[in-house]
Design an enzyme around this catalytic site. Structure first.
Site, PDB file in Angstrom:
ATOM      1  N   LYS A 290      -4.527 -19.394 -29.667  1.00  0.00           N
ATOM      2  CA  LYS A 290      -3.586 -19.467 -30.790  1.00  0.00           C
ATOM      3  C   LYS A 290      -3.413 -18.087 -31.401  1.00  0.00           C
ATOM      4  O   LYS A 290      -4.387 -17.336 -31.561  1.00  0.00           O
ATOM      5  CB  LYS A 290      -4.124 -20.422 -31.852  1.00  0.00           C
ATOM      6  CG  LYS A 290      -3.329 -20.455 -33.163  1.00  0.00           C
ATOM      7  CD  LYS A 290      -4.216 -20.369 -34.395  1.00  0.00           C
ATOM      8  CE  LYS A 290      -4.840 -19.017 -34.566  1.00  0.00           C
ATOM      9  NZ  LYS A 290      -5.625 -18.851 -35.814  1.00  0.00           N
TER      10      LYS A 290
ATOM     11  N   ASP B 155      -8.415 -24.914 -37.626  1.00  0.00           N
ATOM     12  CA  ASP B 155      -7.459 -24.655 -36.548  1.00  0.00           C
ATOM     13  C   ASP B 155      -7.368 -25.797 -35.533  1.00  0.00           C
ATOM     14  O   ASP B 155      -6.472 -25.811 -34.687  1.00  0.00           O
ATOM     15  CB  ASP B 155      -7.828 -23.370 -35.797  1.00  0.00           C
ATOM     16  CG  ASP B 155      -7.400 -22.115 -36.550  1.00  0.00           C
ATOM     17  OD1 ASP B 155      -6.345 -22.157 -37.217  1.00  0.00           O
ATOM     18  OD2 ASP B 155      -8.110 -21.098 -36.464  1.00  0.00           O
TER      19      ASP B 155
END
Length: 285
Positions: free
Chosen positions: A11, A136
């Site tokens: 990410k 996350d």
């Protein structure tokens, strides 16, 4: 099914803002995330011998501290699962880099075990569990390009970004997220990135203007302590990146390029100095 293989994408924060701190100590965030093709590969196999976790990376913990095991325990407790499993992680995403490698692996574990163990949990169920593991993890379950708010649980998908090539550079610097938040809490954030403007540019596919409005509030504290990170960002821009940013709390810097040949050339230049340096691209799946 006796074997399941799941890819765990890295990410990147295209922009990252911290908008406040809650009474429970968690920070309110506002950020735009996207996935890149840099990935770990997790293999899950049924086993009569209980739980085992292995990896080709001998630096990562393989015990109860690993987010994959934490995710597994959450599923076991929630559904009273007694099944054994062998898990192997082929690790490519560097740790303590701001690329959510651990969170992405945890999300992959939730997906993979849901299939292997026939748990029939919905995406909403997995998101609920993921939110208890790390900020996350919910995003990593969804992937793609998205606006992420709150403490990571509010996810709004955005239009898929066109293919951009990225050069991903991690210097020999490890930044812990708690340290970064502690430093940030000690100061007033003066320059908040214009997240709404970034959303509009993405919708208009106007990537050339991104560097004007994108930003990461952690850059200020990271650059002060580790000037090398700032120099990497400047170097990427000087060498033709249309935008560059430190992702997460650092220390990885990502440069964006529209031309593959230019991106590859810049990657080769930085790869001579940095061993943890990748040529990758935007990924929407």
């Amino acid at each position: 099914m006796d074997k399941v293989v799941v890819k765990a994408k890295a990410k990147v924060n295209l922009t990252l803002d911290v908008t406040g701190r809650r009474e429970d100590g968690y920070h309110e965030m506002k950020m735009i995330n996207h996935s890149i093709s840099l990935e770990d590969t997790l293999t899950f196999e049924t086993s009569p011998e209980g739980i085992s976790l292995t990896s080709d990376n001998n630096q990562m913990p393989l015990d109860e501290k690993n987010l994959v095991i934490i995710a597994l325990r959450k599923l076991q407790k929630r559904l009273n699962v007694k099944n054994g499993v062998k898990i192997h992680i082929e690790k490519r995403i560097p740790s303590q880099a701001g690329l959510a490698g651990g969170s992405s692996d945890a999300a992959a574990a939730l997906k993979g075990l849901n299939i292997l163990w026939n748990l029939n949990l919905s995406t909403i169920d997995l998101l609920e569990i993921g939110a208890t593991i790390g900020a996350d993890v919910p995003y990593c379950l969804i992937g793609g390009t998205a606006l992420v708010e709150g403490i990571g649980e509010k996810i709004t998908p955005l239009p898929a970004m066109k293919k951009l090539y990225v050069v991903v550079i991690k210097p020999n610097v490890n930044i812990s997220t708690p340290w970064a938040f502690e430093k940030l809490d000690q100061r007033e954030i003066k320059n908040h990135p214009d997240v709404s403007a970034v959303v509009q540019l993405l919708k208009a596919e106007n990537y050339a203007e991104l560097k004007v409005v994108m930003g990461n509030v952690f850059e200020e504290v990271a650059f002060e302590q580790y000037p090398e990170i700032c120099e990497i960002k400047k170097g990427l821009l000087k060498n033709g990146a249309l935008a560059a940013i430190m992702t997460g709390s650092g220390s990885t810097v990502v440069g964006y390029f529209q031309e593959k040949k230019l991106a590859e050339m810049v990657w080769k230049v930085f790869n001579q100095k940095y061993s943890t340096c990748f040529f990758s691209e935007i990924s929407e799946n």
